[in-house]
Design a protein around this motif. Structure first.
Motif, PDB file in Angstrom:
ATOM      1  N   LEU A 100       0.974  -1.360  -0.029  1.00 47.72           N
ATOM      2  CA  LEU A 100       0.180  -0.681  -0.118  1.00 47.72           C
ATOM      3  C   LEU A 100       1.119   1.394  -0.559  1.00 47.72           C
ATOM      4  O   LEU A 100       0.415   2.473  -0.728  1.00 47.72           O
ATOM      5  N   THR A 101       1.886   1.354   1.283  1.00 51.45           N
ATOM      6  CA  THR A 101       2.778   2.662   0.313  1.00 51.45           C
ATOM      7  C   THR A 101       4.057   2.599  -0.008  1.00 51.45           C
ATOM      8  O   THR A 101       4.338   3.011  -0.502  1.00 51.45           O
ATOM      9  N   GLN A 102       3.929   1.383  -1.742  1.00 53.32           N
ATOM     10  CA  GLN A 102       4.857   0.968  -2.233  1.00 53.32           C
ATOM     11  C   GLN A 102       6.195   0.853  -1.567  1.00 53.32           C
ATOM     12  O   GLN A 102       7.242   1.910  -2.718  1.00 53.32           O
ATOM     13  N   LYS A 103       6.469   0.645  -0.995  1.00 47.93           N
ATOM     14  CA  LYS A 103       7.447   0.189  -0.026  1.00 47.93           C
ATOM     15  C   LYS A 103       8.397   1.453   0.888  1.00 47.93           C
ATOM     16  O   LYS A 103       9.181   1.603   0.535  1.00 47.93           O
ATOM     17  N   LYS A 104       7.679   2.972   0.452  1.00 47.80           N
ATOM     18  CA  LYS A 104       8.716   4.117   0.876  1.00 47.80           C
ATOM     19  C   LYS A 104       9.147   3.665   2.194  1.00 47.80           C
ATOM     20  O   LYS A 104       8.285   3.360   2.890  1.00 47.80           O
ATOM     21  N   GLN A 105      10.127   4.092   2.252  1.00 48.66           N
ATOM     22  CA  GLN A 105      10.842   3.599   3.670  1.00 48.66           C
ATOM     23  C   GLN A 105      10.190   4.205   4.921  1.00 48.66           C
ATOM     24  O   GLN A 105      10.204   4.787   5.605  1.00 48.66           O
ATOM     25  N   LEU A 106       9.136   3.395   5.963  1.00 40.57           N
ATOM     26  CA  LEU A 106       8.281   3.703   6.846  1.00 40.57           C
ATOM     27  C   LEU A 106       9.427   2.728   7.478  1.00 40.57           C
ATOM     28  O   LEU A 106      10.130   1.209   6.519  1.00 40.57           O
ATOM     29  N   THR A 107       9.606   2.472   8.451  1.00 40.65           N
ATOM     30  CA  THR A 107      11.181   2.348   9.254  1.00 40.65           C
ATOM     31  C   THR A 107       9.887   0.800  10.296  1.00 40.65           C
ATOM     32  O   THR A 107       9.133   0.554  10.656  1.00 40.65           O
ATOM     33  N   TYR A 108      10.988   0.105  10.817  1.00 42.19           N
ATOM     34  CA  TYR A 108      10.478  -0.867  11.008  1.00 42.19           C
ATOM     35  C   TYR A 108       9.623  -0.418  12.300  1.00 42.19           C
ATOM     36  O   TYR A 108       8.625  -1.120  12.610  1.00 42.19           O
ATOM     37  N   ASP A 109       9.906   0.318  12.917  1.00 46.44           N
ATOM     38  CA  ASP A 109       9.506   1.186  14.127  1.00 46.44           C
ATOM     39  C   ASP A 109       7.925   1.391  14.387  1.00 46.44           C
ATOM     40  O   ASP A 109       7.028   1.406  14.229  1.00 46.44           O
ATOM     41  N   GLU A 110       8.121   2.158  13.362  1.00 50.92           N
ATOM     42  CA  GLU A 110       6.193   2.510  12.404  1.00 50.92           C
ATOM     43  C   GLU A 110       5.264   1.408  11.658  1.00 50.92           C
ATOM     44  O   GLU A 110       4.352   1.277  12.458  1.00 50.92           O
ATOM     45  N   LYS A 111       6.102   0.152  10.899  1.00 52.10           N
ATOM     46  CA  LYS A 111       5.392  -0.664  10.466  1.00 52.10           C
ATOM     47  C   LYS A 111       5.092  -1.281  11.381  1.00 52.10           C
ATOM     48  O   LYS A 111       3.342  -2.069  11.805  1.00 52.10           O
ATOM     49  N   GLU A 112       5.377  -1.740  12.614  1.00 59.60           N
ATOM     50  CA  GLU A 112       5.136  -2.093  13.854  1.00 59.60           C
ATOM     51  C   GLU A 112       3.842  -1.952  14.740  1.00 59.60           C
ATOM     52  O   GLU A 112       2.956  -2.409  15.495  1.00 59.60           O
ATOM     53  N   LYS A 113       4.067   0.040  14.256  1.00 61.11           N
ATOM     54  CA  LYS A 113       3.108   0.015  15.360  1.00 61.11           C
ATOM     55  C   LYS A 113       1.823   0.245  14.622  1.00 61.11           C
ATOM     56  O   LYS A 113       0.565   0.046  14.987  1.00 61.11           O
ATOM     57  N   ILE A 114       1.961   0.692  13.592  1.00 64.96           N
ATOM     58  CA  ILE A 114       1.190   0.422  12.676  1.00 64.96           C
ATOM     59  C   ILE A 114      -0.085  -1.006  12.924  1.00 64.96           C
ATOM     60  O   ILE A 114      -1.064  -1.443  13.102  1.00 64.96           O
ATOM     61  N   ILE A 115       1.115  -2.237  13.265  1.00 63.31           N
ATOM     62  CA  ILE A 115       0.521  -3.856  13.101  1.00 63.31           C
ATOM     63  C   ILE A 115      -0.046  -3.630  14.719  1.00 63.31           C
ATOM     64  O   ILE A 115      -1.652  -4.127  14.364  1.00 63.31           O
ATOM     65  N   LYS A 116       0.214  -3.354  15.260  1.00 64.75           N
ATOM     66  CA  LYS A 116      -0.158  -3.622  16.731  1.00 64.75           C
ATOM     67  C   LYS A 116      -1.708  -1.972  17.045  1.00 64.75           C
ATOM     68  O   LYS A 116      -2.629  -3.276  17.634  1.00 64.75           O
TER      69      LYS A 116
END
Length: 153
Positions: A100-116
């Motif tokens: 969805l973000t076309q692999k725009k550089q979301l950090t691991y922490d940002e992804k983790e926060k979204i997933i949580k």
């Protein structure tokens, strides 16, 4: 598209490239490979994807504006279950976010926060993964879901 094969045998299988000629929006869909995996499971020796008329009808029906939201949600669940384990887990959610973000550089922490946040809201059983029932329950309450999971023909 050459329709000779279809006129000779309505149950024949055609390469997916023929469908992409008719529906070019498929080529730019970030989940096109998953749509093909779910709706067109047949593969040739060289890995080429083939579909039948019935396969195409299934996909077009599921992605139709007239498809009931619960049915549409069940198909969406299968598309988003990348590892085919009948749950949407952190691995699947990461892949969804990346696409969805076309692999725009979301950090691991940002992804983790979204997933949580997603798991907190949708994983009612607190199992760490989303069942099809939980997914359907959540997405059918989202007003934009039906219009986002759609293929305009």
């Amino acid at each position: 598209m050459n329709t000779d094969a279809v006129s000779r045998d309505c149950c024949c299988f055609l390469p997916v490239a023929h469908l992409e000629e008719l529906l070019p929006q498929l080529k730019v869909n970030p989940f096109v490979d998953r749509l093909y995996d779910v709706f067109f499971p047949r593969r040739g020796r060289n890995g080429e994807i083939y579909f039948s008329f019935e396969d195409m009808l299934d996909m077009c029906s599921a992605l139709s504006p007239e498809c009931p939201d619960k049915v549409k949600a069940m198909w969406a669940f299968r598309v988003f279950d990348f590892n085919n384990d009948n749950y949407i887990d952190e691995e699947d959610l990461t892949m969804i976010i990346d696409r969805l973000t076309q692999k725009k550089q979301l950090t691991y922490d940002e992804k983790e926060k979204i997933i949580k946040i997603i798991l907190k809201e949708v994983d009612l059983g607190k199992s760490g993964k989303i069942s099809s029932r939980e997914f359907v329950h959540a997405v059918t309450k989202m007003p934009d879901f039906a219009t986002c999971f759609q293929l305009k023909v």
